[in-house]
Design an enzyme around this catalytic site. Structure first.
Site, PDB file in Angstrom:
ATOM      1  NE  ARG A 193      -3.734  -1.975   1.989  1.00  0.00           N
ATOM      2  CZ  ARG A 193      -4.031  -3.540   2.190  1.00  0.00           C
ATOM      3  NH1 ARG A 193      -2.771  -3.989   2.605  1.00  0.00           N
ATOM      4  NH2 ARG A 193      -4.823  -4.130   1.921  1.00  0.00           N
ATOM      5  CG  HIS A 239      -0.773  -5.604  -4.407  1.00  0.00           C
ATOM      6  ND1 HIS A 239       0.118  -5.423  -3.729  1.00  0.00           N
ATOM      7  CD2 HIS A 239      -1.663  -6.496  -3.747  1.00  0.00           C
ATOM      8  CE1 HIS A 239       0.078  -6.349  -2.947  1.00  0.00           C
ATOM      9  NE2 HIS A 239      -0.920  -6.901  -2.875  1.00  0.00           N
ATOM     10  CG  HIS A 267       0.174 -11.606  -4.008  1.00  0.00           C
ATOM     11  ND1 HIS A 267      -0.800 -12.448  -3.302  1.00  0.00           N
ATOM     12  CD2 HIS A 267       0.040 -10.564  -3.717  1.00  0.00           C
ATOM     13  CE1 HIS A 267      -1.195 -11.574  -2.513  1.00  0.00           C
ATOM     14  NE2 HIS A 267      -0.615 -10.495  -2.463  1.00  0.00           N
ATOM     15  CE1 TYR A 286      -3.069 -14.947  -3.305  1.00  0.00           C
ATOM     16  CE2 TYR A 286      -4.219 -15.264  -1.173  1.00  0.00           C
ATOM     17  CZ  TYR A 286      -3.900 -14.730  -2.334  1.00  0.00           C
ATOM     18  OH  TYR A 286      -4.398 -13.310  -2.218  1.00  0.00           O
ATOM     19  CG  ASP A 298      -2.783  -8.337   4.965  1.00  0.00           C
ATOM     20  OD1 ASP A 298      -1.637  -8.227   4.399  1.00  0.00           O
ATOM     21  OD2 ASP A 298      -3.806  -7.688   4.448  1.00  0.00           O
ATOM     22  CD  GLU A 355       2.151 -10.485  -0.570  1.00  0.00           C
ATOM     23  OE1 GLU A 355       1.976  -8.996  -1.084  1.00  0.00           O
ATOM     24  OE2 GLU A 355       1.158 -10.760   0.196  1.00  0.00           O
TER      25      GLU A 355
END
Ligand code: GAL
Length: 344
Positions: free
Chosen positions: A84, A109, A179, A181, A250, A309
């Site tokens: 961000r 992003h 990114h 997962y 996060d 990340e």
């Protein structure tokens, strides 16, 4: 000699109907990684479990719509700036810039037409699969024409290396990440709460109510202590202000000198070792995931994957106390992250 074979086939339609391709990098054991030019995204990572059974440990989508419209960024190459930027505003060389706001009050992003949704140019080179794109001056509000290349290579010992390079025509901001997962019990298991994690980081960065990074804190005595192997689910539901804001993990961890993290599934025995040149590992535990049409048409929901990340500091441009994310004209941006898989 590199024994890894790279093959390709046509894939889903990309932005504006552009054709995209899916590349498969296969080593002589049969383990492979698939990467598409759609977002330079990792689609599959298929590696042996402790019994030698090939297991896919990466989440992805079944449709173009997923790649182009979902906010999950499954497997994607993220840029120009991962994470961000508070209120989408920053000052560089005494000039103020405003970016598109695409996440609450913030820019996230790389913005709306982010690298993750572009169709990249792919070429097979002696060092691996090279994805490149040119981001024009002013794109999403960022200054400078940026030329980016990301080379993915896969080795005989199941190590996926991601090598990021960029140059710019004017001073700008760059912070590239991947990114993916991961789900080390297999992507169809739909839960990573029993996956264990060890992050060699003694500090993490707190966020405010808008998920903007604020200050770094010691992990000791908090749910953010991953200095020894711990199940992701062990503390995730604790009543902790930071976990409550983010609905899970996060958060950015400031990596110690070893710049290493490990993840493990007891179920499959698959171990992931992550090593990077980046200072930050941002852990995200799928706190908002709700994808009805995941890969092979099964659904993914909350806590179905975890992202490691690796990147520069989030919102560093508004935090002069943190290392810079400014790429100067004439400089080369160069970072690497290695994701190595083994089983025990
Ligand atoms: C993470 C970000 C999360 C979420 C996710 C994508 O990097 O920190 O808040 O936006 O990407 O869904």
């Amino acid at each position: 000699m590199n024994k890894v074979r790279i093959t390709s086939r046509p894939f889903l339609k990309g932005l504006d109907g552009s054709p995209t391709f899916l590349y498969r990098l296969t080593n002589s054991s049969g383990a492979y990684v698939e990467i598409t030019s759609l977002g330079a995204s990792i689609v599959s990572i298929v590696v042996p479990d402790r019994n030698g059974k090939l297991t896919d440990v990466a989440l992805s989508y079944a449709t173009s719509d997923g790649f182009l419209n979902s906010d999950c960024y499954f497997g994607a190459s993220v840029g120009r700036v991962a994470g961000r930027i508070a209120h989408g505003k920053f000052t560089l060389n005494d000039k103020e810039y405003s970016l598109a706001i695409n996440n609450g009050v913030n820019a996230l992003h790389g913005g709306i037409r982010s690298f993750s949704r572009r169709t990249w140019n792919a070429s097979i080179t002696p060092s691996g699969l090279k994805m490149s794109l040119v981001s024009p001056d002013g794109e999403e509000g960022y200054p400078g024409t940026l030329k980016v290349s990301i080379t993915f290579s896969f080795s005989e010992d199941n190590a996926l290396l991601i090598d990021y390079k960029a140059i710019t025509s004017e001073d700008t901001l760059v912070n590239l990440t991947n990114h993916t997962y991961f789900s080390l019990s297999g992507e169809e298991s739909n839960s990573i709460l029993d996956n264990e994690l060890q992050i060699e980081a003694s500090r993490y960065i707190e966020v405010d109510k808008d998920m903007v990074p604020t200050v770094s804190k010691s992990v000791i005595g908090t749910p953010f202590d991953f200095t020894h192997f711990k199940e992701i689910g062990r503390d995730i539901f604790e009543n902790n202000a930071q976990l409550n804001i983010a609905h899970g993990y996060d958060h950015s961890f400031i990596l110690n000198e070893s710049k290493t993290a490990y993840a493990y599934s007891k179920k499959t025995g698959i171990m992931l070792t992550c090593k990077t040149t980046y200072p930050i590992l941002h852990l995200y535990t799928s706190n908002f995931v709700n994808v009805p049409l995941g890969k092979h048409h099964h659904a993914y929901s909350l806590y179905s994957g975890f992202c490691l990340e690796t990147q520069l500091y989030n919102d560093a441009i508004n935090h002069p106390e943190w290392p810079s994310v400014v790429l100067r004209k004439g400089e080369l941006y160069h970072h690497q992250t290695l994701f190595k898989f083994s089983a025990k």
